[in-house]
Design an enzyme around this catalytic site. Structure first.
Site, PDB file in Angstrom:
ATOM      1  N   CYS A 180       0.196  -1.571   0.314  1.00  0.00           N
ATOM      2  CA  CYS A 180       0.238   0.405  -0.274  1.00  0.00           C
ATOM      3  C   CYS A 180       1.124   1.227   0.059  1.00  0.00           C
ATOM      4  O   CYS A 180       1.816   1.361   0.273  1.00  0.00           O
ATOM      5  CB  CYS A 180      -1.003   0.161   1.378  1.00  0.00           C
ATOM      6  SG  CYS A 180      -0.241   0.169   2.490  1.00  0.00           S
TER       7      CYS A 180
ATOM      8  N   ASP B 161      21.686  27.897 -25.037  1.00  0.00           N
ATOM      9  CA  ASP B 161      20.347  27.897 -24.114  1.00  0.00           C
ATOM     10  C   ASP B 161      20.136  27.041 -23.000  1.00  0.00           C
ATOM     11  O   ASP B 161      19.201  27.389 -22.107  1.00  0.00           O
ATOM     12  CB  ASP B 161      19.403  27.527 -25.734  1.00  0.00           C
ATOM     13  CG  ASP B 161      19.708  27.846 -26.989  1.00  0.00           C
ATOM     14  OD1 ASP B 161      19.222  29.182 -26.563  1.00  0.00           O
ATOM     15  OD2 ASP B 161      19.222  26.855 -27.923  1.00  0.00           O
TER      16      ASP B 161
ATOM     17  N   CYS C 246       4.059   1.170   2.653  1.00  0.00           N
ATOM     18  CA  CYS C 246       5.007   1.143   2.922  1.00  0.00           C
ATOM     19  C   CYS C 246       5.592   1.102   1.319  1.00  0.00           C
ATOM     20  O   CYS C 246       7.593   1.866   1.454  1.00  0.00           O
ATOM     21  CB  CYS C 246       4.454  -0.619   0.774  1.00  0.00           C
ATOM     22  SG  CYS C 246       4.108  -1.729   2.663  1.00  0.00           S
TER      23      CYS C 246
ATOM     24  N   ASP D  99      13.898  29.925 -28.691  1.00  0.00           N
ATOM     25  CA  ASP D  99      14.640  29.620 -29.530  1.00  0.00           C
ATOM     26  C   ASP D  99      14.432  29.776 -31.096  1.00  0.00           C
ATOM     27  O   ASP D  99      13.300  29.281 -31.568  1.00  0.00           O
ATOM     28  CB  ASP D  99      16.239  29.148 -28.954  1.00  0.00           C
ATOM     29  CG  ASP D  99      17.292  29.456 -30.262  1.00  0.00           C
ATOM     30  OD1 ASP D  99      17.672  30.818 -30.111  1.00  0.00           O
ATOM     31  OD2 ASP D  99      18.032  28.111 -30.318  1.00  0.00           O
TER      32      ASP D  99
ATOM     33  N   ASP E  94      18.142  24.436 -28.391  1.00  0.00           N
ATOM     34  CA  ASP E  94      18.670  23.137 -29.081  1.00  0.00           C
ATOM     35  C   ASP E  94      20.053  22.936 -28.755  1.00  0.00           C
ATOM     36  O   ASP E  94      20.847  22.248 -28.754  1.00  0.00           O
ATOM     37  CB  ASP E  94      18.351  23.226 -30.944  1.00  0.00           C
ATOM     38  CG  ASP E  94      18.650  24.251 -31.046  1.00  0.00           C
ATOM     39  OD1 ASP E  94      18.983  24.946 -31.035  1.00  0.00           O
ATOM     40  OD2 ASP E  94      19.319  23.358 -32.752  1.00  0.00           O
TER      41      ASP E  94
END
Length: 763
Positions: free
Chosen positions: A19, A636, A22, A433, A632
């Site tokens: 449960c 950045d 746990c 960007d 990318d």
């Protein structure tokens, strides 16, 4: 693309968890182990992800000390196969347990309701109930023995969980019933009622509910199984004139592999001969096949469609893109969003609180209840213990996260953690960007302008000499153009890249610069002779790269970078969602505004140095915006980390990907809208699950304790409580599995002008 780095990368499978309580106990035990930095447990698939330098033996020892067992999880494919087999065996075992307990419970229940059972006060009745008690004990040990052994282990380690509640409830019912079967005169006649059928029926119902829940939970890992299934088990290795099929586990980088039409690419590599179209949709989410020619990369798991080709393996085993995708999905499925911490906090104190409530219920009925007080006390206490099991609470968050992360992976979106998944649906501002994000990132030279004393070829050669040492896409465009003209490239000495401005060096012993106006002006070089031409180019979306020799401007090269085919449609889709769109770039102001106008963005931050990009994100956040940053490049990475949700383009640098909360594998900006839609659907599903689990316990416990009895004379039957407990978990799992059929809204078809191009500075 690389997987999220961890200090130790330990992943464990946990056994013995029943449960939400746990989960808290396991996490506490792991975090207390020396060397553990962080530990997260996924109750939905019973695994744990640990970061730090802790020894594996120490981790397993700590869990055993806490009453659980664990094993290291290494080979994902093998582990998934083993898990499927274990799940099937577990389901069958639960069904057998339910049938065995039900086979005894049903006759006792039917006979009792029909009035066929003898009274305890008679000699025959006493012997009957003693025999029934022994049979019930055997059924309870066979079908529910794990609850009692689990409860004992938890007691030894000063913990309590679902096993504790079930063992106490059914054990008390059996113990009381056996007591009055042996000594019926020890209690008043009104209290002479055995609860053997209740105890064994509860065991049967809990096993049945767990079996149904296990079957439903098995569907949540479908995304992982599909990803693992993408990789073939063999590859056709080329050795000279011979070709033979070999297991992919024997492949090493550098070997040649043939792929025929209709076959899956076994590992990552580079195509060396032949050509074909390849379906990468299961990896990137992009529906259109991609044409592959010699020199192009190929990705393991993609489906070859038409031609036959040979490629050279570059990444194998755990280094392939597919392996990293599976690892990223796994890590995200094991993580917890902020919304799930509420459930963890409640679960940590839930079972002890229920035990206290059960004791108070027993005392209240024993002291203030009607006759037979002992009977009422037993029924209400047993019902409280059974109905309060927090299984549904523990499943509410992880089961939805598993499905949501898998659904995102199907659409080419890799989610780093649960927090990013939750936060994506709350975004109010998207910052983009430019190069490689809105544009293709593959610029081309569009014009060369030389001042008196220089010609175009010479300007080309000078710029190329400086750019030959640069890794920027702009530099590659210039070098490609020089090669096409067949010009020689001079060697630059003392090369240096100036972030956000350009490059410097010496050509033939003379200092030379190539970059934007800021770079030349910082060296005191006047760009006036070319400024009007540079402004004209910038207005049309082209980027001017100035070249200066020995302190004097010599000319410029104009470079343009075309829009991605779907940028206009994707940005319109984001605007239709009510999102504020911002373009953030280091490019010339005029060039940035030209691109923004083409894609429909009104707000532009241009000529922003890499270090200042994160500051712009922080300014937007200070205004109350929830910001998603899409980029990318290495420059950045700080902005991606600063944003509420960083979204890296899958074709970008590893640093950018590791700084982002999400990765758009296919590179399409439509992935942003898809991620937002999946996030909102997943968080909504989690809220539904949490609401159902909390309401179930909030209403169920008072009803079980007899809150309605004074007004209505009604009590909740313990057997109904057991059925309701099992049904609550099944409901949560079934609701989470509804996400498997969710599809983000279809992207609108918007044609962007193919002729429109733009460029950017060297920064």
């Amino acid at each position: 693309m690389t997987a999220t780095p961890t200090l130790s990368g330990q992943r464990l499978t946990i056994t013995g968890m029943r449960c939400a309580g746990c989960v808290a106990a396991v996490e506490t035990a792991l975090r207390a182990t020396p060397g553990v930095v962080e530990a997260g447990v996924n109750f939905a698939d019973c695994t744990a992800q640990i970061t730090g330098s802790a020894d594996l033996a120490a981790l397993i020892g700590a869990l055993r000390e806490a009453g659980y067992d664990a094993a290291e999880l290494r080979d994902e494919a093998a582990a998934e196969t083993e898990r499927e087999a274990a799940d099937r065996a577990h389901f069958q075992r639960l069904v057998r347990n339910a049938v065995a307990a039900g086979a005894l419970a049903a006759p006792l229940m039917i006979a009792g309701m029909a009035g066929w059972l003898p009274a305890l006060a008679t000699s025959a009745g006493q012997w009957f109930w003693i025999a029934a008690g022994l049979l019930t004990l055997a059924a309870m040990m066979y079908s529910g023995g794990r609850f009692f052994t689990g409860a004992w282990q938890q007691f030894r380690h000063h913990n309590a969980n679902m096993d504790t509640l079930i063992a106490l409830g059914t054990g008390a019912a059996w113990g009381y019933s056996m007591l009055i079967a042996l000594f019926p005169a020890s209690v008043p006649s009104l209290a002479q009622h055995a609860y053997f059928e209740a105890a064994v029926t509860i065991i049967a119902l809990i096993n049945l509910g767990s079996a149904l829940e296990s079957r439903a939970r098995g569907k949540t890992s479908a995304a992982i199984r599909r990803l693992i299934g993408l990789q073939p088990q063999t590859a056709r290795r080329v050795e000279g004139d011979q070709e033979r099929d070999v297991p992919i586990t024997t492949l090493v980088p550098g070997v040649l592999i043939r792929v025929r039409p209709g076959e899956k690419i076994p590992v990552d590599g580079e195509l060396v001969s032949g050509s074909s179209t390849v379906d990468e949709s299961m990896l990137t989410g992009e529906p259109l096949p991609v044409t592959k020619q010699p020199g192009d990369p190929v990705t393991g798991g993609a489906l070859n469609q038409t031609g036959s080709f040979i490629f050279r393996a570059t990444r194998v085993g755990a280094d392939t893109v597919l392996a990293h995708i599976i690892d990223r999905v796994r890590q995200a499925q094991n993580s917890k969003p902020p919304i799930g911490r509420l459930a963890d906090q409640v679960a940590a104190v839930f079972v002890p609180s229920v035990l206290i409530i059960a004791v108070l219920t027993a005392l209240a009925w024993f002291n203030f209840g009607p006759e037979p007080k002992v009977g009422y006390m037993l029924v209400t206490t047993l019902t409280v213990l059974i109905i309060a099991c927090p299984c549904a609470l523990g499943l509410a968050t992880p089961i939805s996260i598993m499905v949501g992360v898998g659904k995102a992976a199907e659409h080419g979106i890799l989610i780093r953690n649960g927090a990013a998944l939750q936060r994506a649906g709350q975004l109010t501002t998207i910052v983009l960007d430019k190069t490689g994000t809105v544009t293709t990132g593959r610029p081309t030279v569009t014009a060369v302008i030389a001042l008196p004393g220089f010609d175009e070829d010479e300007i080309f050669r000078l710029v190329a000499g400086l750019e030959a040492n640069s890794e920027h896409p702009l530099a590659q465009a210039i070098l490609d153009a020089v090669c096409q003209r067949g010009l020689g490239v001079p060697v630059a000495e003392r090369f240096e890249a100036v972030a956000g401005q350009g490059v410097t060096g010496h050509l033939a012993g003379l200092p030379a610069l190539a970059g934007n106006r800021r770079l030349l002006e910082s060296y005191g070089i006047d760009t006036t002779p070319l400024q009007a031409e540079a402004d004209r180019l910038a207005v049309t979306g082209q980027t001017p790269v100035f070249i200066a020799i020995h302190g004097h401007v010599a000319g410029l090269v104009a470079v343009a970078d075309p829009l991605k085919p779907d940028s206009v449609a994707a940005i319109r889709r984001l605007r239709d969602l009510g999102l504020r769109m911002v373009l953030l770039t280091g490019d010339h102001v005029a060039a940035a505004h030209a691109i923004a106008a083409q894609v429909g963005i009104d707000e532009v931050f241009a000529e922003v140095l890499p270090a200042a990009k994160a500051d712009v994100i922080a300014q937007l956040q200070a205004q109350g915006a929830v910001v998603g940053m899409v980029g990318d490049g290495i420059n950045d990475a700080p902005a991606l980390a600063q944003a509420d949700v960083g979204l890296a383009i899958g074709a970008g640098t590893d640093i950018a990907i590791e700084s982002a909360g999400m990765t758009l594998v296919g590179g399409s900006l439509h992935g942003i809208a898809d991620a937002i839609a999946i996030s909102r659907a997943t968080v909504s599903n989690i809220r539904q699950n949490l609401f159902g689990a909390f309401i179930y316990n909030i209403l169920g416990i008072p009803l079980a304790a007899g809150a309605l009895y004074p007004a209505t004379g009604l009590l909740l039957n313990p057997m109904l409580a057991g059925a309701a407990m099992a049904l609550s978990s099944l409901t949560v799992v079934s609701n989470a599995n509804r996400l498997r059929g969710f599809q983000p809204p279809a992207a609108p078809i918007v044609h962007s002008p193919a002729s429109q191009t733009h460029g950017r500075n060297l920064a």
